[in-house]
Design a protein around this motif. Structure first.
Motif, PDB file in Angstrom:
ATOM      1  N   ILE C 123       9.566  -0.751  -7.597  1.00  0.00           N
ATOM      2  CA  ILE C 123       9.561   0.055  -5.769  1.00  0.00           C
ATOM      3  C   ILE C 123      10.965   0.145  -5.424  1.00  0.00           C
ATOM      4  O   ILE C 123      11.562  -0.195  -5.388  1.00  0.00           O
ATOM      5  CB  ILE C 123       8.361  -0.348  -4.892  1.00  0.00           C
ATOM      6  N   ARG C 124      11.242   1.758  -5.749  1.00  0.00           N
ATOM      7  CA  ARG C 124      13.178   1.381  -5.461  1.00  0.00           C
ATOM      8  C   ARG C 124      13.043   1.914  -4.282  1.00  0.00           C
ATOM      9  O   ARG C 124      12.586   1.533  -3.258  1.00  0.00           O
ATOM     10  CB  ARG C 124      12.561   3.119  -6.613  1.00  0.00           C
ATOM     11  N   ASN C 125      14.036   2.424  -4.037  1.00  0.00           N
ATOM     12  CA  ASN C 125      15.244   2.027  -2.512  1.00  0.00           C
ATOM     13  C   ASN C 125      14.491   3.506  -1.586  1.00  0.00           C
ATOM     14  O   ASN C 125      14.101   4.132  -2.866  1.00  0.00           O
ATOM     15  CB  ASN C 125      16.861   2.911  -2.969  1.00  0.00           C
ATOM     16  N   LEU C 126      14.600   3.133  -0.832  1.00  0.00           N
ATOM     17  CA  LEU C 126      13.510   3.593   0.131  1.00  0.00           C
ATOM     18  C   LEU C 126      14.623   4.639   0.785  1.00  0.00           C
ATOM     19  O   LEU C 126      15.414   4.572   1.241  1.00  0.00           O
ATOM     20  CB  LEU C 126      12.928   3.050   1.675  1.00  0.00           C
ATOM     21  N   THR C 127      13.783   6.277   1.021  1.00  0.00           N
ATOM     22  CA  THR C 127      14.586   7.183   1.732  1.00  0.00           C
ATOM     23  C   THR C 127      13.831   7.075   2.617  1.00  0.00           C
ATOM     24  O   THR C 127      12.149   7.060   3.152  1.00  0.00           O
ATOM     25  CB  THR C 127      14.645   8.414   0.541  1.00  0.00           C
ATOM     26  N   ALA C 128      13.916   7.811   4.259  1.00  0.00           N
ATOM     27  CA  ALA C 128      13.893   8.378   5.430  1.00  0.00           C
ATOM     28  C   ALA C 128      15.050   9.445   6.166  1.00  0.00           C
ATOM     29  O   ALA C 128      15.701   9.500   5.508  1.00  0.00           O
ATOM     30  CB  ALA C 128      13.616   6.728   6.900  1.00  0.00           C
ATOM     31  N   ASP C 129      14.116   9.985   7.160  1.00  0.00           N
ATOM     32  CA  ASP C 129      14.909  11.059   7.550  1.00  0.00           C
ATOM     33  C   ASP C 129      16.366  10.459   8.177  1.00  0.00           C
ATOM     34  O   ASP C 129      16.285   9.623   8.598  1.00  0.00           O
ATOM     35  CB  ASP C 129      13.611  11.055   9.032  1.00  0.00           C
ATOM     36  N   PRO C 130      16.864  11.259   7.774  1.00  0.00           N
ATOM     37  CA  PRO C 130      18.853  10.855   8.097  1.00  0.00           C
ATOM     38  C   PRO C 130      19.215  10.550   9.361  1.00  0.00           C
ATOM     39  O   PRO C 130      20.382  10.381   9.978  1.00  0.00           O
ATOM     40  CB  PRO C 130      19.738  11.361   6.835  1.00  0.00           C
TER      41      PRO C 130
END
Lengths: 166, 122, 552
Positions: C123-130
Motif C-alpha cells: 500500500i503506497r503513500n496516501l494522497t488526498a485533496d491538497p
C-alpha cells in the motif's frame, strides 16, 4: 533432517523436524508426514487412523478454508511461498489463526527469507524452513527490529492505537 | 559497423560506468569496444555479473560510429552516457568536448532499450 | 498538522536502523543485488539511468516549513540542488548515492518524513485533496482519514506482498482534486441524507496499460468502519488478484474480470465474517488524530481585503495571478495560493533547493506553517490572508514561482521520462518544455483557458496521459521517440479516459499538433466552453482533420 526455525513467542530456536515432507508421487514413509492438500483429502482419514501426526501443505493458490473442519486433527499447516514476493500465505495464516482459531503449527515453506520474519510472525507463523541459509539468530534479530506496531494482527502485540491509551 | 561495449551502474553511487580492460570507467569515450562477434565481450559481461561489490546490472550495448567517434546505438544509452537532456549542466555531458559532441549528434535506427541480450531474446 | 508521538518516532528510527544495516551488508558484498533490490525498493531507492533515485513519501501531500527546509537541505547536500515533485505527491531526488541513503533517511526521520512504501507491491503513500482543511467545499477533513490509513497501512504484515502496488486517494469535496477515480481505491467522504458521515468507496480505477475508472462498490460506509472495510478489500485482492502476469495483477483487472458487483459481494462477505474490533480505530484514537488537524490561528477578518483589491486594480500581472493561482478559502479573509512549478521552459514539477526554502519561509510567515503538494505537480500555500497575498506574490515572483498558469495550457504534468527513468521509452520533459514555450504568453494562455496536458514517457502512465484533456504518451518506434496523442480525458470529478487522436507523431511535431488542436477549439468553442467541453460536443473529427490534414 532439514533445519527448522521455530518461534517461541519471544525468541527463535533451532528445532528438529519430526515431519517428513512427501510429494504426491512419493510413497509414504513411516512416521509423521506433511502431505499436500489433495493427498490429505484422499488419504487423510486413513493416515490419521494409523495414529501418526499429519501436516498439510497448502499451496498459495489453494484456500485454507478447505481444511476448516479438519484443523483440530492436523498438527502442521505448511503454507507455501512459491516466491517470497507472493504474499497469499500471509492472508492464509491470519485466517487459520484468527478465523479458525487453529492452534497447531503454521509453517512457512518455499522461498522463505529472514527479511520477512517480522511479517510472518505477525500473521501467525511459528515455524520456518529458511531458504536463505539463515538461522534462529537471524530470525530473532529481524523479529525484534520494531518496538511498536500500528495494527492488530494474529500475534499478541499491542497496536499503537491501544498503547496510546495506556 | 556495429561494435559492443559493456556498461553497468556502480554499486555505491549508481553512476553509469563502462568496462575498460579490467576496470570500470565513468566516460563512455574510454570504454573498451569489441567487434560484434567477439567472445571476449560475453566473457567480460559474465565476469561483471558474477562479482558482488563493484557494479549492478551489467549488460552489453551496441555501439556505432558517429562524427569520427563512437556512440551507443540506442537513445536510452546515449542519455546514460551524456546526462539528462533537460539539464545540460548535469551528468557526464557537463565536461563537453568532442566525445560528448559525438554522442549528442549520433542518430540512427536505435533500439531504445539498447540491451543486446534482451533484444536477442525477443 | 499531525505530529509524531514517541511511537511514530520509534517506528521510523527502527526502520532507519534496519536499512542502515541492510545497506552496509550490501556494500560489503554480504548480500547479492537480487536479495537487496526488494529491500532498497521498499525504502524508495530505485536505480535509474544516471544514479540512484530516492522517492520520498509526502503523506497526503502535507508539508511544514521544517519538512520542506529539510528536503531543501537534502537536495543541496546529497543531490544536485533540486528535486522533482510527482503526480503521487512524492518528491524524487535523481542523483542519490547508495552510500548516502541511510544518512538521508536519518535526516528525513528528524522531520517525520521517510520513503517507506514508496515502491514495491504494497500500500503506497496516501494522497488526498491538497485543499484539505482550507476549502469550504468539503464535508470533513480528509487528512484525518488519510493519517488513519497511513498508520494502518505502514508495515502491514498481511499486505506488504500484494499482487501489485496499491494506491489509495481520499477526498471530502465535490470537486475532485485527488483524482480518486483513477486509484486502486478512491474514497469520497460525504454525508448521507440523515447527516451521517460516510465514504463512497470506489475500487479498481487505474491508468497504465489498461486504464479503468473506479467502480463504486459501496455508496455509504460509516466512517468508523473504514479500516475494517479496507482490510476486507485488500484481503480479497491479496488472495484472488492475478500473480502470473504483472500487467494483469492490479486490482482493476480483478474487479473488471469479476465484475464490480461480484467483487463487492466478496468484499461484503469477507467484511461481515471478520470481527471489526481491533481493526477499526477506537473513538479516542480518531479524536486524537482529528485534534491534530483542528483549525487554529485563524483571525476574524472581513471577507474583502482592501490591500488585495487595490493590488489587483493596480498591477495587471498580480491581477492575473489572482485570477488563476488564488482560490477561495473557507475562512473569510483568507485564500489558498497556488505556487506554480511550471514556469515555461522549466521542468514540470522540479523545484530547486533555494525555491523550497523560499516556499518554506512563506509558509512559516504567511500560511500557518503549511505547504501542500498537488498531484498536478504544484505546491500550495493553503492558509494565506488576502491582505498578505500581494507580499507572497512578490516573493514567489522573485523566486520564479509565480507563473499565473494553474489549470492553463502550460500547467503541464510530465513524468521524468527517458531523461532519468529506467522504464521510459521516450522523453516527456522536453515535450512539455516545447509546448509551454509556445504558450508562454500569459494573455494567450488565458484566452485559451482551462486545458490540461499530461505527458507520460511510457505506458506506466506516471504522467496520467489517459486523463489529460490532451494526453501525450511517448512510444518507441524502432528507436525513434514518437508520441501518441489522446483527447477528452479527465482526472477530475467528470473523469474519463481519453480517446486516441491518430497515428503517433514524431517529437518535433507534437507542439505543432497541440497548436492545431487549440486552433480548432478556439474556432469551434461555444460560449463558456472549456477545451474538454468543446471536444465532448464536437467529437474527434475536427481535431483529427486539423492535425492529420497534411498527411492525407
Amino acid at each position: 533432517m532439514p533445519t527448522l526455525v521455530k518461534w517461541t513467542g519471544a525468541d527463535a530456536e533451532l528445532a528438529e523436524d519430526p515431519f517428513t515432507a512427501v510429494d504426491d508421487d512419493q510413497t509414504l514413509p513411516r512416521g509423521d508426514v506433511i502431505i499436500s492438500l489433495t493427498r490429505f483429502q484422499a488419504e487423510g482419514e486413513q493416515l490419521l487412523s494409523e495414529g501418526r501426526k499429519i501436516g498439510v501443505r497448502v499451496e498459495a493458490d489453494e484456500a485454507v478454508e478447505a481444511l476448516a473442519y479438519d484443523l483440530p486433527r492436523i498438527a502442521v499447516v505448511a503454507l507455501v511461498f512459491p516466491k517470497f514476493r507472493d504474499g497469499r500465505a500471509y492472508s492464509a495464516a491470519r485466517l487459520l489463526r484468527q478465523r479458525f482459531g487453529y492452534e497447531g503449527q503454521v509453517r512457512a515453506v518455499g522461498d522463505v527469507l529472514r527479511e520477512q520474519a517480522h511479517f510472518m510472525i505477525r500473521c501467525g507463523f511459528d515455524a520456518f524452513e529458511p531458504a536463505d541459509g539463515s538461522g534462529p539468530t537471524d530470525w530473532a534479530h529481524v523479529a525484534a527490529r520494531f518496538r511498536h506496531v500500528y495494527q492488530r494482527a494474529a500475534d499478541d502485540r499491542t497496536p499503537a492505537f491501544l498503547e496510546r491509551q495506556g | 559497423m556495429t561494435m559492443k561495449a559493456l556498461t553497468a551502474n556502480r554499486l555505491d553511487d549508481g553512476e553509469a560506468v563502462f568496462w575498460m580492460g579490467g576496470r570500470w570507467v565513468d566516460r563512455f569515450a574510454e570504454a573498451q569496444l569489441w567487434g560484434d562477434q567477439d567472445p571476449d565481450a560475453d566473457a567480460a559481461e559474465a565476469h561483471a555479473k558474477s562479482e558482488l561489490t563493484q557494479v549492478v546490472d551489467a549488460y552489453l550495448i551496441d555501439v556505432i560510429e558517429s562524427e569520427g567517434g563512437y556512440a551507443p546505438l540506442s537513445y536510452r544509452e546515449r542519455v546514460r552516457a551524456m546526462g539528462p537532456t533537460n539539464k545540460l549542466e548535469h551528468g557526464k555531458q557537463a565536461e563537453g568536448g568532442a566525445s560528448i559532441e559525438a554522442l549528442v549528434h549520433a542518430h540512427g535506427a536505435a533500439r531504445s532499450t539498447g540491451r543486446v541480450n534482451l533484444i536477442k531474446r525477443k | 498538522m499531525y505530529r509524531y508521538d514517541e511511537i511514530d518516532r520509534a517506528i521510523l528510527t527502527d526502520r532507519v536502523a534496519e536499512f542502515r544495516e541492510q545497506a552496509t551488508r550490501r556494500l560489503a558484498g554480504l548480500i547479492t543485488e537480487d536479495q537487496f533490490k526488494p529491500i532498497r525498493l521498499m525504502n524508495g531507492l530505485y536505480l535509474q539511468l544516471h544514479a540512484y533515485m530516492l522517492r520520498i513519501a509526502i503523506p497526503y501531500g502535507a508539508l511544514t516549513s521544517a519538512k520542506l527546509r529539510k528536503l531543501a537541505y537534502i537536495a543541496r547536500t546529497y543531490d544536485k540542488g533540486y528535486g522533482h515533485f510527482t503526480t503521487r505527491t512524492n518528491l524524487q531526488l535523481h542523483w542519490i548515492k547508495l552510500r548516502d541513503a541511510p544518512d538521508i533517511l536519518e535526516h528525513l526521520a528528524e522531520v517525520e518524513l521517510h520513503s517507506i512504501q514508496t515502491s514495491g507491491n504494497c500500500i503506497r503513500n496516501l494522497t488526498a485533496d491538497p485543499h484539505a482543511g482550507a476549502t469550504a467545499d468539503e464535508v470533513d477533513d480528509p487528512r484525518v482519514w488519510a493519517e488513519a490509513i497511513r498508520q494502518w497501512s505502514t508495515f502491514h504484515p498481511e499486505f506488504s506482498f500484494l499482487p501489485r502496488k496499491f494506491k489509495i486517494a481520499v477526498t471530502a469535496a465535490a470537486t475532485d482534486r485527488a483524482a480518486i477515480k483513477v486509484y486502486d481505491i478512491g474514497l469520497r467522504l460525504h454525508r448521507a441524507e440523515d447527516g451521517e458521515l460516510g465514504f463512497e468507496v470506489l475500487v479498481g480505477g487505474g491508468l497504465g496499460r489498461t486504464p479503468y475508472l473506479g467502480s463504486t462498490i459501496r455508496k455509504h460506509l460509516p466512517t468508523r468502519h473504514l479500516l475494517s472495510y479496507l482490510q476486507a478489500i485488500l484481503r480479497v485482492y491479496n488472495r484472488a488478484g492475478r500473480r502470473d502476469n504483472a500487467w494483469k495483477a492490479r486490482i482493476k483487472i480483478l474487479v473488471s474480470s469479476l465484475g464490480a458487483e461480484e467483487f463487492a459481494r466478496q468484499v461484503e462477505e469477507e467484511w461481515e465474517r471478520e470481527p471489526r474490533d481491533g481493526v477499526d480505530l477506537p473513538d479516542e484514537e480518531l479524536a486524537r488524530i482529528r485534534a491534530a488537524f483542528a483549525p487554529q490561528g485563524f483571525e476574524t477578518l472581513p471577507p474583502v481585503s482592501a490591500a488585495f483589491q487595490s493590488a489587483k486594480a493596480n498591477d495587471r500581472a498580480f491581477a492575473r495571478f489572482a485570477r488563476h493561482n488564488v482560490k477561495p478559502h473557507k475562512v473569510p479573509g483568507y485564500a489558498i495560493v497556488d505556487v506554480s512549478l511550471k514556469a515555461p521552459g522549466e521542468t514540470p514539477g522540479d523545484c530547486s533547493a533555494d525555491q523550497m526554502d523560499v516556499v518554506a519561509d512563506l509558509a512559516e510567515r504567511f500560511s500557518h506553517d503549511e505547504v501542500r503538494v498537488s498531484y498536478e505537480q504544484n505546491l500550495i500555500l493553503p492558509h494565506v490572508k488576502l491582505d498578505d497575498v500581494p507580499q507572497v506574490y512578490a516573493e514567489l515572483e522573485a523566486a520564479g514561482l509565480a507563473t499565473p498558469n494553474i489549470g492553463l495550457i502550460s500547467d503541464i504534468i510530465a513524468c521524468p521520462g527517458l531523461d532519468y527513468c529506467a522504464l521510459a521509452n521516450a522523453r516527456a520533459i522536453p515535450i512539455a518544455q516545447d509546448i509551454a514555450k509556445r504558450f508562454a504568453d500569459p494573455e494567450r494562455a488565458e484566452v485559451v483557458g482551462e486545458l490540461k496536458i499530461k505527458i507520460s514517457g511510457c505506458i506506466n502512465a506516471c504522467g496520467h496521459h489517459h486523463v489529460g484533456h490532451i494526453g501525450i504518451l511517448g512510444v518507441d518506434k524502432k528507436g525513434e521517440e514518437f508520441y501518441q496523442l489522446t483527447l477528452g480525458g479527465s482526472g477530475a470529478e467528470d473523469a474519463e479516459v481519453g480517446k486516441m487522436l491518430g497515428p503517433a507523431l514524431p517529437a518535433d511535431k507534437v507542439a505543432d499538433a497541440v497548436e492545431q488542436l487549440v486552433e480548432v477549439y478556439m474556432r469551434e468553442r461555444a460560449e463558456g466552453e472549456r477545451f474538454l467541453d468543446t471536444f465532448r460536443r464536437t467529437g474527434m473529427s475536427p481535431f483529427k482533420e486539423a492535425v492529420y490534414a497534411d498527411a492525407r
